[in-house]
Scaffold this active site. Structure first.
Site, short mmCIF file in Angstrom:
data_model
loop_
_atom_site.label_atom_id
_atom_site.label_comp_id
_atom_site.label_asym_id
_atom_site.label_seq_id
_atom_site.Cartn_x
_atom_site.Cartn_y
_atom_site.Cartn_z
CG ASN A 211 2.64 -7.97 116.55
OD1 ASN A 211 3.50 -8.24 115.72
ND2 ASN A 211 1.63 -7.12 116.33
CB CYS B 38 4.16 -7.00 109.42
SG CYS B 38 3.57 -5.49 110.18
CG HIS B 39 -1.09 -5.08 107.80
ND1 HIS B 39 -2.31 -5.61 108.10
CD2 HIS B 39 -0.66 -4.49 108.92
CE1 HIS B 39 -2.61 -5.33 109.36
NE2 HIS B 39 -1.63 -4.64 109.87
CG HIS C 48 5.18 -3.19 114.51
ND1 HIS C 48 4.56 -3.87 115.53
CD2 HIS C 48 4.51 -3.53 113.39
CE1 HIS C 48 3.57 -4.60 115.05
NE2 HIS C 48 3.52 -4.42 113.75
#
Lengths: 457, 457, 457, 457
Positions: A153, A175-176, A212
Site C-alpha cells: 500500500n 487485495c483481499h 480500499h
C-alpha cells in the site's frame, strides 16, 4: 510454454513477516506447480530467515510441492529469469509510519490505518513512489516479461507508478478486502435464505471503484439477487453492527462490526466493499472525528505502537520457526495469489477482483488510473471485465481520490512541493484550516525526509 | 429470484426450420430449467408445426426436462411476461434473398453468402432494420426486462438496431463461427502436440472484431501458446487447405478447406475466426473474383436455389416430424444459447464470445458499435471482457465496415437513399465503376421495395 | 439571411431591474441592427414598466437605432418568431435568496454571494432547474432555431439544463467576470510597461474552467507575455491588495482588493479569472471562515438585506424613468451581449469567453459539462476554441465542482433527496459535521419548498 | 517578449525554387517585422542562389523591411536560435517522383498529382517520413521553442511525423487549397448576389477534414448563408464546369473547371474544399479512371516530365535573378505564412485553416491525427476551433484515409514491409487485383529504395 515445475518467483520485500508466509503456505498446498523463490529484501538477514522457513515448509509431509527458497542480495539477482514477481515491501520504517498515522492527531485528524489515503496515506505515497520507480526500472531491465503482483500500500499508487515508468509491464495489484464482503454476503444468505454457501467465491459480485474504496453494485448467489437481502440485513444490524461472536470485535485492532459499511449503504445504496478501517479514511471525518466516535462506530484506530509490538512477536516467532524449534502447520491463507498464478499459467481460468489500469472497465474514470474491478485471468493474460459506472454521488467521491492520486504521483515524480501541498489539502479527511494543514504537511514531510531525496524540505 | 422451472421464452421467428429445432433439442437435454416457449412467426402455420414438434420432443424418454411449446398469433402475446426472447427471422423471402445474392453477379460481383456485408448484405440490412425497429419497440413495451438473444443476420446491424431504438434493452447476439476456429485449433493441438482436446471450450481464445469478421490474436491450450503452432499449421496447409476427410469440402456448399483463413493469417499474422465464406465477403474481391477463383480457394458460393431446395427438404421433414411419423433423436446442437441462458439464470458462470455494444472492450472502435469479443455471463448480467486493440492493418479493414454499418443504420432509419448509395459504394467487394454501382443499387432496391415502405424507389 | 432591421429578441425575465437596462442601452448605441424586444416576466407590471423605459430610450436623440419594446403576457408570445432569446431571471424571491445566503451562517458557514456554489448556490440550483426545464421546453416548441443567451446564475447549471432538455438548442451563457481580469491585466501593463491599453479586449487571454471559477493560463498584450509581469504584480500587492483608488473597495459591497485572486495565484501559479466574492466560494473556508477573515482579505459578504434595499432604490428610479420624469443617459454597459448578437448575425467576427458544453475544448473535463473558454462567434455559429488542460491541482478542484453540478442536475430532475444531500455535503465550503450538514440541508429545503413541487420535504 | 526586428527564420529546403520566393516577397511587403533567414538545403548551391535573390529583394525600393538571407551548410546552423522554422523540401528527386506518379499507370492507375494519397502519395510518404524523423530530432535538439510551419506533402504525414518524434513541438501545416474555395464562393456571391467580395477572407467557412480532402459545411458572407447559393451554382455549372475565362483551364496543367468539386457536392451535399486534382485521388477511380475520363471532368494529370521542364525554366529564371539581370517585382503570394507569423508574434490575431493534431476539433476522428480545421492564432499560440462532425458518408471516406496514414507512419517507422503492403492495398484509387497490387508495390519500392535504408527490398 512455461514448464510448470521449474518456475522462478522473485519476491521483492522477501524479508516480510506476514505476506511471505502466506505465500509459502499456499505454494506448499498446490501440487500442480513448483520451482524456486528468490527472496530479496533490503534487510538481507530477514530474507535469509524466511528462506530457512520456506525450505522447512517444503519438507513437511503435508507439503504437496517442493519449492526451493533462496535469499539473494540484489534485486537484479532476484528478478533475472523470473516468471513472476511479487512485491510486498514496507516503505520506510515504523518511525515514518508513526509520523504518518500519529502526527495528524495533534491537529485532531485521526486515521484508522494511514497507509492509503488521508494525510498519512498521502505522505506514505510520496515516500513509496521513488522506490517503485526503482523497482519498475529494474523489472524493465531484468524481467520485462514476468508477471508482477503488487501487495504494497498504497496499492493504487504503487501499481500506477509501475505503469508510469514501464508502460508495457504485466502488473496488477491484489487485495483481499473484497473477499470479506463476499463472506459477509454468505452470512446474509445464511440468515435470510437459511443456506450455507460452500465457498466464498460462490457469491458473485460486480466490483467497481478503487482499492480500499471499492463498491459492489450487483451481488448474487446462484439465481438469487442478494441486494434486497443485504438491505434487510443492514436495516437489522445498522445500529448494533454485525459480528459472528458477540463482542469479538474488541479483541483485535483489525476487527469491526461493519457499522461503517452499513451506514454507507444507507447513505449511498450500494455495498462498500472494504473493511471499515479503510472505508472511513476516504470520507470526511464522519467516522473518524475522534477516538470516541471511532468506538461508537465499533472499529479501531491501529496505533503504530501496536504494530511495533506485533512485529516483535512475529520476529521472535519467525526466529523460532527458522531454527526449527516450532512445529509448522500449513494453512491456506485465503489469499488468491497462487490461484491467480495458476490461472496465468493456463492451469485454471479464474475471474476475480484486481487492481489494474482503467481500460474503460469503469465508465467515467480516467483511462490509465488504477481501478479495482473483476478481471478474467487466463494463460498469460489478464483482461478486465466491464463493470459499468458508479452511482453519481459515489462516483464523485471516488473520482476525487483518483485525481488526488494522479496529482500525488506527479508531485512525487517531479518533487514538486507546492503541487504536493495543494493535493494534500484535498484529502477529505483533512478539514483543518489551510494554515494548520500547511504546518502539518511541513512537519510530516520533515519526518520522512530521509526518503525524499531531492526535495526542498 | 427467477423460478428456474416456470420460465417463459419468446421465440420471434418461431416458424424457423433450423434454429428452432436446435433450441428444442438443447432445452430438452438440460434438466436444470423448464417452462414454456411461445412461438411467434408471421407464418403462423409454421409456428404451429414447430409447437407440435417441440411438444413431441418434450415427451421423448431421453428428454430431461418438460418444455411446453405454443404458437401465438401476436408478438405481444409471445413477449408478455417472457424471461428470454430469441430472435431468428428470415427478413423477407427467398425472392429478395435471391436478388441480394445474384443480382450483383450480373456485374461480376460474386458473394458466397450475401447476408452480412457486400451489396447483398447491405440491401438485406436496409430491409431488416425496419423489422428490428418494430421488434425493439415491442420488447420495450411488453418485455423490457427480458434477455434478448439475436441470431438473425446481419448480426451486427440487427443488434445495433435493437439498442438504437431501446437503449436499455438487455440484448446480445450469438454466433457459432468462432467455435469452428476453436475446433480447428484443437486439430492443431492434435497434429503438433499429439493430444486430444476434451472439449472445444478448452481452447482459450481472445476474440476481437465484428461478427463474421472476427479475429483471434491469442490462443492457448492449458499453458501452451497456440499461435506458433498455428503458424506451422498454416505453412503446412496453406496451399492444399485442411480438411479432416479428403475431398469432403466438396460435399457441402457450407464447407471449405480453410484456405481463405490461412491466407489471411499469412497476410495479417492473426487468426481470422469465421468461416471462409463469410471472411471472403469482407475483403476486396481477392477470393471472390469469379466462380473459378472461389473454387481454387476451395470454398463455395451458396446459391439461393440451393437454399430453396434445402428448405423444401426441411419442410417435408418437419411435416413428417410434426405428424409424428418420424422417430426423433435429440442431439446437442453445438450452439451455446442454452448454456448462456443457464448462466444468466445464475446456474453456471460462462465466458464466451458475444456480439455486444462496444463499451471499450475493443480499443479504437467507436463506442456503441456492435463488436464481438468474449464476455462474462453471470446471474442476470453480461459483461464484456477487455480484448485490446486489433493490429493496425486489420483495424483499418474492420473499422471501415463498422462505419459502413453505422451509415447503413442511419440510411435505413431516415430512408435516405443518397446516404444509402454512398454507403453501398463503400463495400470493399464492390469495385465496379460508380455508374455500374448506381445501376446495381437501383435494381437491388427495386427488387426489395416491398420491404422498404416510405423510400423513394 | 436574417434581415438586420426586423429582428425580434425575446427577453425572459424582462421585468429585470438591471440587466434589461444594460441591454436597452447597448442596443440603442448600435446602429447596424434594429427590431423589437418582447419582454416577458412573471411580474407582468415590471415588464410593462421596462417596455416604457425602453421605448423612451429609443426615442432619445443619441439613440442610433429604433427598437420597439413590448411587454407580453406569455412565454410563448415572447418566443414565437424570435431570433434571439435572452434569459435573466430571479429564481424565486429575495426570501428564498435570504435563506440560501444566511441560513448556513447559523452553522458558521459564510457565503459572499450564494448564487453559484456552496450550500446557497446548490439550493438555488435545485429551485432554478425546474424553471429552466420549462423554459427549455418552451424554446423547443416555439423558438427552436433562436439563439439563446443565458445570464442567470447558477450559470453552468442553467445552461446545462437547457441542453439536457433540448440537446439541439443553440444556447450559451455570458458572464463579465473574465473582463475584470483583462482590465486588471491592463493595469499590470500600465504599471510595469508604462503603456495604456486602448481597450480591454487588446489583452488576450486563454480562458479555461467553469463559470466563476475560471482560470487564465496565458495572457498577452501584443507580443508581450503578461504572466511574468502578473507575478511581479502579485508579489507587490499580495498583502495590501490592489485598488485604483485607495480605500475605495469599502464603498461597495461588490468591490474587493483582489487579495483572494492574488493568493490563489501564489498557491496555484495561474490567474483566477473571477471576482474574489465568487472565487472564495469554490474553495474550502479559507477566505470565508468568518466575517473577520473576509474583511482581512478585503472583500465583502453581500447580505440579502442590502440587495433588498438596493432593489427598492432601483424600483423607484425605474418608476421615475418610466414616467419620463428623469433624463436618460445612454451608457455602454460593458457587457458583450450585443457584440455577440452582431457576430451571430455575421456583422463582425468575435472571439470571447463563453459558457458552453464541453466538446473537448477543455481536456480532461467530461464532455457535455458546461465550461468556460473562448469561442469564435460568426454568422449563426459559435465554436469553442481549444483551451487545453488545467494544471493538475486546479483541475482537481474544478472537476469536483463539475461532478457536483452533474449530480445536482440529476437530483433536481429526479427529485432525489438522498442524492441531493449526498451532493450538498460535497460542497468544499461545507466543513461542518455530517449531522449539522443534514440539519442545514433540511432547513434550507424547507425554506424553498414552494419551488420544489414533487419533493418529499 | 520577442523583438520583432531581430527575428530568425530557419528555412529547411531553402534551395526551393517556388515557395522560397513566395516567402521572400511576403516578408518584403511587411514592415512590422524583420530579421534574418537562414536557408538550409541538401543542395547548398541552390540555397546560396536563393540567398542572393532574397538579399536583392530586400534592397528593392518597394521593400518595406530589410531581411538578411544567408545560406548555411548544416541543419543545426539553420535551426539554432531560430524563432520560426519553415519546412518545404522535395523528398527525393524527380526520378522517384516519376515512379510515384507513372509506374501505377502501367496497371491502369492514373494519378493527377501523386504526392498525397494513392500509390504515389503512399510511397512518397514512406520516403519522406525518415527525413522528417531527422528534422524533428534536429528541432528537438536545436530549436525546441521555435514555431514550425510545414509546407511539404504529404502534409498530414509530414506533420504527424514531427509530433510522433517530438510531441512538444510547436508545429502545424499550411496549405492554400481552402483559399481557392473561398475565392470560388466569392464568385458565387458575385453571380447571385451581385456583390464584389472585398477580400477572400470575408468569406467565412467552417473547415473540416484532412489536407487535400477538406470539406466546408458552413459558408457565409456577412449575414448570408452561402450554401443554398452554392447549390444553385453547382446546378448551373455541374455539366459545363466553371471558369472565369472560357477555355482557360486548358492553359495550365494545374487548372480545372471544378467539375469534380461540383460532382462531389451533388453526391455528398457538402463543399469539397481542395482542387479537383487533389480531390480525385482520395476517391475510387471515378474521376481518374483513365486519361479520357480526366479530360471529360476538365482537369489534368500532371506529368513529371512537365514538372522537370517547368523546373528548368525556374532554374534559369532564378539564375538570371541571382545575377541581378532581371528586374524584380514584389508580389504578394496569396499564401498566409507571413500573416500567421505576425499573429504568432502578437501583432494581429488571425483565424484561418491549418493542419494540426486533432484535439477534438473534429468529432469522431482519432485524437492526434493531423486534421484540417480553422484555428485561432495569437501571440505564441495556435488553438484549433471546434469544427464538429463530418456527415456520415464523408466521415467514412475521410476516416479510411486517416487510418491508412497512421498505418503508413507505423510501417515507415518500423520498416515493416508487410504492414506497408497491407496499407497500400487499402488506397481507394487502387482497384487492381491483389496480385497486381503486390507487383506494383514491389516495383515502386525498388524505384525509391535509395531512400528506404534498412528495408528488406
Amino acid at each position: 510454454m512455461t514448464n510448470l515445475h521449474t518456475l522462478k518467483i522473485a519476491y521483492i520485500g522477501g524479508g516480510s513477516k506476514s505476506w511471505a508466509r502466506s505465500l509459502m503456505n499456499d505454494l506448499a498446498l498446490e501440487s500442480r506447480i513448483s520451482g524456486k523463490v528468490a527472496l530479496y529484501d533490503i534487510n538481507y538477514e530477514a530474507a535469509v530467515q524466511n528462506a530457512k522457513i520456506g525450505n522447512q515448509i517444503s519438507q513437511l509431509e503435508e507439503a504437496k510441492s517442493n519449492w526451493k527458497y533462496e535469499a539473494v542480495s540484489t534485486m537484479e539477482e532476484a528478478l533475472s529469469e523470473s516468471d513472476f514477481v511479487i512485491i510486498s515491501i514496507l516503505p520506510g520504517s515504523f518511525e515514518e509510519m508513526a509520523s504518518d498515522v500519529h502526527t495528524p492527531e495533534k491537529y485532531g485528524v485521526y486515521q484508522s490505518v494511514g497507509d492509503t489515503v488521508g494525510p498519512g496515506g498521502f505522505v506514505r505515497a510520496l515516500r513509496t513512489i521513488p522506490m517503485y520507480v526503482e523497482i519498475a526500472n529494474s523489472i524493465k531491465q531484468h524481467a520485462p516479461d514476468a508477471w508482477v503482483i503488487n501487495y504494497t500500500n498504497p496499492m493504487s499508487l504503487c501499481t500506477r507508478t509501475l505503469y508510469e515508468v514501464f508502460p508495457e509491464i504485466k502488473a496488477f495489484g491484489c487485495c483481499h478486502e473484497v473477499f470479506e464482503t463476499q463472506s459477509l454476503l454468505a452470512e446474509v444468505v445464511k440468515e435470510f435464505l437459511n443456506e450455507e454457501v460452500a465457498q466464498r467465491s460462490d457469491i458473485k459480485v460486480n466490483v467497481l471503484g478503487i482499492n480500499h474504496f471499492t463498491w459492489v453494485n450487483q451481488a448474487s448467489y446462484q439465481n438469487i439477487d442478494l441486494i434486497p437481502y443485504y438491505k434487510q440485513f443492514v436495516e437489522k444490524y445498522a445500529e448494533t453492527g454485525f459480528e459472528k461472536e458477540e463482542g469479538s470485535w474488541k479483541n483485535s485492532v483489525f476487527s469491526s462490526c461493519q457499522r461503517v459499511k452499513f451506514d454507507l449503504f444507507k447513505k449511498y445504496g450500494v455495498i462498500a466493499a472494504a473493511g471499515d478501517r479503510h472505508l472511513a479514511e476516504f470520507m470526511p471525518p464522519i467516522y473518524l472525528k475522534d477516538p470516541e466516535t471511532v468506538s461508537s462506530w465499533k472499529f479501531h484506530l491501529t496505533s503504530v505502537d501496536f504494530r511495533k509490538e506485533n512485529l516483535k512477536k512475529r520476529i521472535s516467532e519467525n526466529e523460532e520457526l527458522a531454527e526449527g524449534n516450532h512445529k509448522f502447520e500449513i494453512n491456506s491463507s485465503g489469499e488468491e495469489g497462487v490461484k491467480i498464478i495458476l490461472a496465468l499459467l493456463g492451469v485454471e481460468e479464474v475471474v476475480t477482483n484486481v487492481n489494474y489500469p482503467n481500460k474503460g472497465q469503469i465508465e467515467g474514470l480516467p483511462l490509465g488510473a488504477i481501478v479495482e474491478t473483476n478481471a478474467l485471468f487466463r494463460n498469460n493474460t489478464v483482461q478486465p471485465v466491464f463493470a459499468g459506472r458508479l452511482p453519481l454521488d459515489i462516483h464523485n467521491m471516488v473520482h476525487r481520490h483518483v485525481l488526488n492520486q494522479e496529482s500525488a504521483l506527479q508531485a512525487a515524480l517531479t518533487k514538486d512541493k507546492q503541487l504536493a501541498l495543494n493535493t494534500f489539502v484535498n484529502e477529505p479527511l483533512l478539514t483543518v484550516s489551510r494554515e494548520e494543514a500547511e504546518e502539518l504537511f511541513d512537519e510530516m514531510l520533515k519526518n520522512t525526509k530521509d526518503y525524499l531525496p531531492g526535495w526542498a524540505i
